[in-house]
Design a protein around this motif. Structure first.
Motif, PDB file in Angstrom:
ATOM      1  N   UNK A 657     -52.835 -38.466   7.521  1.00 20.23           N
ATOM      2  CA  UNK A 657     -52.432 -37.280   7.261  1.00 20.23           C
ATOM      3  C   UNK A 657     -53.652 -36.118   7.372  1.00 20.23           C
ATOM      4  N   UNK A 658     -54.713 -36.540   6.635  1.00 19.32           N
ATOM      5  CA  UNK A 658     -55.861 -35.794   6.798  1.00 19.32           C
ATOM      6  C   UNK A 658     -56.945 -35.816   7.964  1.00 19.32           C
ATOM      7  N   UNK A 659     -56.732 -36.930   9.047  1.00 20.56           N
ATOM      8  CA  UNK A 659     -57.931 -37.012  10.018  1.00 20.56           C
ATOM      9  C   UNK A 659     -57.802 -35.777  10.890  1.00 20.56           C
ATOM     10  N   UNK A 660     -56.561 -35.529  11.502  1.00 21.67           N
ATOM     11  CA  UNK A 660     -56.494 -34.229  12.539  1.00 21.67           C
ATOM     12  C   UNK A 660     -57.085 -33.075  11.766  1.00 21.67           C
ATOM     13  N   UNK A 661     -56.984 -32.715  10.443  1.00 21.62           N
ATOM     14  CA  UNK A 661     -57.588 -31.352   9.647  1.00 21.62           C
ATOM     15  C   UNK A 661     -58.913 -31.694   9.533  1.00 21.62           C
ATOM     16  N   UNK A 662     -59.253 -32.750   9.380  1.00 28.40           N
ATOM     17  CA  UNK A 662     -60.908 -32.943   9.062  1.00 28.40           C
ATOM     18  C   UNK A 662     -61.689 -32.687  10.272  1.00 28.40           C
ATOM     19  N   UNK A 663     -61.058 -33.323  11.346  1.00 30.53           N
ATOM     20  CA  UNK A 663     -61.697 -33.188  12.810  1.00 30.53           C
ATOM     21  C   UNK A 663     -61.760 -31.672  13.037  1.00 30.53           C
ATOM     22  N   UNK A 664     -60.808 -30.966  13.031  1.00 30.77           N
ATOM     23  CA  UNK A 664     -60.796 -29.540  13.412  1.00 30.77           C
ATOM     24  C   UNK A 664     -61.625 -28.792  12.351  1.00 30.77           C
ATOM     25  N   UNK A 665     -61.525 -28.854  10.937  1.00 28.50           N
ATOM     26  CA  UNK A 665     -62.265 -28.146  10.001  1.00 28.50           C
ATOM     27  C   UNK A 665     -63.978 -28.565  10.271  1.00 28.50           C
ATOM     28  N   UNK A 666     -63.987 -29.959  10.609  1.00 31.49           N
ATOM     29  CA  UNK A 666     -65.232 -30.511  10.510  1.00 31.49           C
ATOM     30  C   UNK A 666     -66.250 -30.106  11.846  1.00 31.49           C
ATOM     31  N   UNK A 667     -65.502 -29.906  12.943  1.00 27.50           N
ATOM     32  CA  UNK A 667     -65.859 -29.302  14.354  1.00 27.50           C
ATOM     33  C   UNK A 667     -66.225 -28.053  14.120  1.00 27.50           C
ATOM     34  N   UNK A 668     -65.364 -27.266  13.562  1.00 25.63           N
ATOM     35  CA  UNK A 668     -65.597 -25.804  13.407  1.00 25.63           C
ATOM     36  C   UNK A 668     -66.804 -25.616  12.421  1.00 25.63           C
ATOM     37  N   UNK A 669     -66.922 -26.119  11.461  1.00 24.55           N
ATOM     38  CA  UNK A 669     -68.224 -26.035  10.653  1.00 24.55           C
ATOM     39  C   UNK A 669     -69.374 -26.330  11.409  1.00 24.55           C
ATOM     40  N   UNK A 670     -69.461 -27.669  11.814  1.00 25.96           N
ATOM     41  CA  UNK A 670     -70.476 -28.270  12.616  1.00 25.96           C
ATOM     42  C   UNK A 670     -71.033 -27.222  13.700  1.00 25.96           C
ATOM     43  N   UNK A 671     -70.306 -26.732  14.326  1.00 23.67           N
ATOM     44  CA  UNK A 671     -70.638 -25.724  15.468  1.00 23.67           C
ATOM     45  C   UNK A 671     -71.148 -24.721  14.771  1.00 23.67           C
ATOM     46  N   UNK A 672     -70.626 -24.028  13.972  1.00 23.50           N
ATOM     47  CA  UNK A 672     -71.182 -22.999  13.459  1.00 23.50           C
ATOM     48  C   UNK A 672     -72.648 -23.140  12.688  1.00 23.50           C
ATOM     49  N   UNK A 673     -72.689 -24.216  11.903  1.00 17.76           N
ATOM     50  CA  UNK A 673     -73.863 -24.596  11.256  1.00 17.76           C
ATOM     51  C   UNK A 673     -74.873 -24.802  12.396  1.00 17.76           C
ATOM     52  N   UNK A 674     -74.556 -25.683  13.364  1.00 16.64           N
ATOM     53  CA  UNK A 674     -75.408 -26.166  14.121  1.00 16.64           C
ATOM     54  C   UNK A 674     -76.183 -24.770  15.083  1.00 16.64           C
ATOM     55  N   UNK A 675     -75.328 -23.857  15.518  1.00 14.89           N
ATOM     56  CA  UNK A 675     -75.817 -22.599  16.231  1.00 14.89           C
ATOM     57  C   UNK A 675     -76.647 -21.747  15.208  1.00 14.89           C
ATOM     58  N   UNK A 676     -76.197 -21.661  13.871  1.00 14.47           N
ATOM     59  CA  UNK A 676     -76.945 -21.040  12.940  1.00 14.47           C
ATOM     60  C   UNK A 676     -78.355 -21.730  12.866  1.00 14.47           C
ATOM     61  N   UNK A 677     -78.560 -22.960  12.912  1.00 12.07           N
ATOM     62  CA  UNK A 677     -79.691 -23.507  12.615  1.00 12.07           C
ATOM     63  C   UNK A 677     -80.375 -23.325  13.838  1.00 12.07           C
ATOM     64  N   UNK A 678     -80.108 -23.341  14.982  1.00  9.66           N
ATOM     65  CA  UNK A 678     -80.748 -23.115  16.247  1.00  9.66           C
ATOM     66  C   UNK A 678     -81.396 -21.601  16.096  1.00  9.66           C
ATOM     67  N   UNK A 679     -80.483 -20.823  15.928  1.00  5.78           N
ATOM     68  CA  UNK A 679     -80.771 -19.232  15.655  1.00  5.78           C
ATOM     69  C   UNK A 679     -81.754 -19.011  14.859  1.00  5.78           C
ATOM     70  N   UNK A 680     -81.941 -19.739  13.589  1.00  2.00           N
ATOM     71  CA  UNK A 680     -83.146 -19.754  12.524  1.00  2.00           C
ATOM     72  C   UNK A 680     -84.499 -20.341  12.997  1.00  2.00           C
ATOM     73  N   UNK A 681     -84.221 -21.316  13.916  1.00  2.00           N
ATOM     74  CA  UNK A 681     -85.463 -21.542  14.644  1.00  2.00           C
ATOM     75  C   UNK A 681     -86.184 -20.354  15.506  1.00  2.00           C
TER      76      UNK A 681
END
Length: 745
Positions: A657-681
């Protein structure tokens, strides 16, 4: 279910199968006992399930979640009401005891610190007031622990001796022997305690019953219980009595038949008391807003009035006090945050599905997401964040030097306080946040791994699980079958209390369920034996001594006695509901929880994290409104819930039940956080000036892409599921879903 009229010997306590739910009086059947291995045995504490069994039974998910949320206040009030039918203290009394008095002490201490000129007197008065406030808070906690422990003891007496024993006047309630000491009961409900293991000596299990399959939360709970209640220590760590409240709730859930537990939390208003109005609206196909408001339950009206009171209070706050950091424009942003969530609900519920699920249910699910789900998610996210921070600190201490900020202290890598060089520290970082950025520039792969865990496990897993359990926490008659509603209506509502205020905070009936009320504070007669109704022979003392009414804050001598009967309710005819309608209701309910959660989260991001300027507040609100990842993930979760409970696919567990939602939510957050990390560098000098702009553009593209993918996935899966459910509706030889047990809540 059989009860004893005389005390049971100490060596043969009464035991019942916990989840049998066999409420008929059948003495011919008896559960088959299986042999238990020696390492499974433990000191029997009087309950049919261990205190460590939280989240191991999916049917008890609502009880387990309510035992954790809000420090278990909701579940304690529920347990107390089910057993004794005592309502909690009035809102006025609770506010005075828990908020007004401590704040008065603190305010008095602050006033004394400013206006008392004599330094010695100033310190004495301020210290005394602060200690008085501390003692008041500690005393309130001890009083709450005492009440919870007494209720736990009452449940043990009820389990062991049954109804008949309560009518034996020769025995004192304080002298009843149970299977655990007062120290055990108090330990179970302390803020932090060590409770002895209490695995039951005998486990009721049929011969053909297989091992229960645990979901992800059940496995985590089992792992935690093995750590804290293993073979070596045999102890269970207790925090705020969550496990104990859940254990007590499971016992009461098995003891009391479902029709006697069909009422709202907080107000304890029976479902059938207000659900007839909702059924009438469906029967008349009435879509008028005022009529739907008139059919709201007492709890929903309290929620709406509380929201209105908050807005009125903020208007008075801004208009009268004119604070520096909160103006009329900020108030408009505050209102717009709620309006954004209500706008989505308008289309999801009111415009398309207003008769599939009631407005009353939507309000309750939204409030649960706003209050309970958010606070639970914050707690678990904070715990995981602290654990990850400690892990990151350990890794940083073991890593190579960064601009000489690390030094070897002889026992391992760590910060050297005595030889600390401020200049070398500031060359690497000007703050702890900058220091993490410096470490990220040196070890980007390790930083990326931490961002991955933060996105998928701290944010996505916790928030999606909390939203799902927020849906499970709310029990509403919209998801009850016709058979369940009929039984609840036959049981009825209290007769003679039809006035509007009988379900307000803090007042109400002492005993209405026919369940024996063993009260450790005031001993009184049982309602009746073996669930029989009170007879009209009021002169027969042994049959009917009268029933008490408890008004919360009243003392025992102020309580009035009233003769009392349950009044059956005749259900209003309503059109039978199709499985498609129920599936739509599930989706709307889960989306409502997610919108309540997202609304509260938006307020936190806008006013706590980005409240420095009005333009930034508006920008955050607009950006978070354009990418509604929370309601989208909740809608995706609803596909799995409908597949399990409506399509009856038992292979669908919590993980699927949770896996598809976790994958979508996690991928969304991971992409935003990773790009923010690169921009902070880039900000710190590692890159050209266009990198930050490129990262922002990529973040926008990926955000839109993930939302589009989520919408496409949901629409495709939802259409396929609705086609299957439509075939189920056509294949059944009845109209509607009268005989379908969805077991959703």
């Amino acid at each position: 279910m059989r009860f004893f009229r005389t005390p049971v010997p100490q060596d043969s306590p009464t035991r019942r199968p916990l989840k049998s739910h066999n409420y008929e009086k059948d003495e011919s059947t008896s559960p088959v006992k299986r042999k238990v291995k020696a390492d499974e045995l433990g000191p029997y504490k009087g309950f049919n399930s261990s205190i460590t069994s939280i989240f191991e039974d999916s049917s008890s998910a609502r009880i387990d979640c309510c035992s954790i949320s809000c420090c278990g206040i909701l579940q304690y009030d529920y347990n107390r009401y089910v057993l004794h039918h005592k309502r909690p203290a009035t809102f006025k009394n609770s506010f005075f005891q828990h908020i007004a008095v401590p704040l008065t002490f603190f305010a008095s201490a602050g006033y004394a610190a400013v206006y008392i000129p004599n330094r010695a007197v100033n310190q004495i008065v301020c210290t005394a007031l602060l200690f008085m406030s501390l003692f008041w808070i500690i005393g309130g906690c001890l009083q709450s622990t005492h009440k919870r422990a007494n209720l736990r003891m009452d449940i043990l007496k009820r389990l062991k001796y049954g109804i008949g024993f309560a009518r034996q006047r020769d025995y004192s309630f304080d002298e009843i022997d149970v299977d655990q000491t007062e120290g055990n009961t108090f330990c179970a409900h302390r803020f932090c305690g060590i409770y002895p293991s209490d695995f039951p000596e005998e486990i009721d299990e049929s011969e053909n019953e297989k091992e229960v399959k645990l979901d992800f939360c059940g496995k985590l709970s089992r792992f935690y219980s093995l750590l804290c209640c293993g073979k070596i220590f045999s102890k269970q760590i207790q925090l705020c009595g969550a496990c104990a409240l859940s254990q007590e709730g499971r016992e009461l859930d098995a003891l009391v038949s479902p029709e006697k537990r069909r009422f709202d939390y907080i107000t304890f208003q029976p479902f059938v008391d207000y659900f007839n109005g909702i059924r009438k609206l469906r029967n008349e196909n009435n879509g008028k807003l005022l009529d739907h408001y008139a059919a709201l339950s007492k709890l929903s009206r309290i929620i709406l009035k509380s929201l209105a009171a908050i807005f009125i209070g903020l208007i008075l706050y801004v208009g009268l006090l004119a604070p520096r950091h909160f103006h009329w424009s900020n108030l408009l942003v505050f209102a717009a945050t709620f309006l954004q969530a209500f706008f989505v609900l308008y289309f999801v519920h009111w415009h398309w599905n207003r008769l599939d699920i009631s407005l009353d249910a939507v309000i309750k699910y939204f409030a649960c997401g706003f209050v309970l789900t958010t606070t639970t998610a914050i707690f678990f996210e904070l715990a995981e964040t602290v654990l990850m921070q400690l892990t990151a600190l350990l890794i940083m201490k073991m890593s190579p030097h960064i601009d000489n900020a690390y030094e070897y202290n002889g026992f391992g890598m760590g910060f050297s306080v005595s030889d600390f060089n401020p200049h070398s520290f500031y060359t690497a970082a000007a703050s702890s946040s900058d220091y993490k950025k410096a470490f990220g520039r040196k070890h980007p792969i390790i930083a990326g791994i931490f961002i991955f865990f933060s996105a998928y496990f701290v944010a996505a897993l916790v928030e999606e699980a909390c939203k799902y359990f927020g849906f499970k926490m709310v029990e509403h008659p919209d998801f009850m079958t016709e058979e369940e509603l009929t039984k609840a209506a036959e049981y009825g509502v209290p007769e003679g209390y039809e006035d509007e205020d009988r379900f307000e905070f803090g007042g109400g009936l002492e005993c209405i369920s026919g369940l024996d009320c063993i009260d450790s504070y005031d001993s009184y007669d049982a309602c009746n034996n073996d669930d029989e109704r009170i007879t009209e022979n009021k002169n027969d003392k042994e049959k009917d001594d009268g029933l008490k009414i408890d008004t919360g804050g009243e003392s025992s001598h102020d309580r009035k006695q009233h003769d009392f009967q349950m009044k059956p309710v005749e259900l209003v005819d309503a059109p039978p509901r199709t499985l498609q309608s129920i599936a739509s209701s599930v989706t709307i309910a889960m989306v409502s929880v997610a919108l309540g959660f997202a609304c509260c989260e938006n307020l936190i991001y806008i006013f706590l994290y980005n409240g420095s300027s009005l333009s930034l507040e508006i920008a955050v609100l607009v950006s978070r409104s354009l990418f509604p990842i929370h309601p989208l993930c909740a809608a995706i979760q609803s596909i799995g819930v409908c597949k399990r409970h409506i399509e009856n696919d038992k292979s669908i567990g919590l993980g699927r039940i949770l896996f598809p939602a976790i994958m979508l939510h996690g991928s969304y957050d991971f992409t935003i956080m990773m790009l923010n990390f690169v921009s902070q560098l880039t900000v710190n000098g590692n890159g050209n000036g266009n990198t930050m702009l490129i990262c922002n553009i990529l973040a926008l593209i990926f955000s839109v892409s993930f939302v589009f993918v989520g919408v496409f996935y949901y629409v495709r899966k939802s259409h396929q599921q609705m086609a299957r459910i439509e075939e189920l509706d056509k294949s059944r030889n009845f109209v509607g879903a009268k005989s379908v047990s969805t077991n959703l809540v």
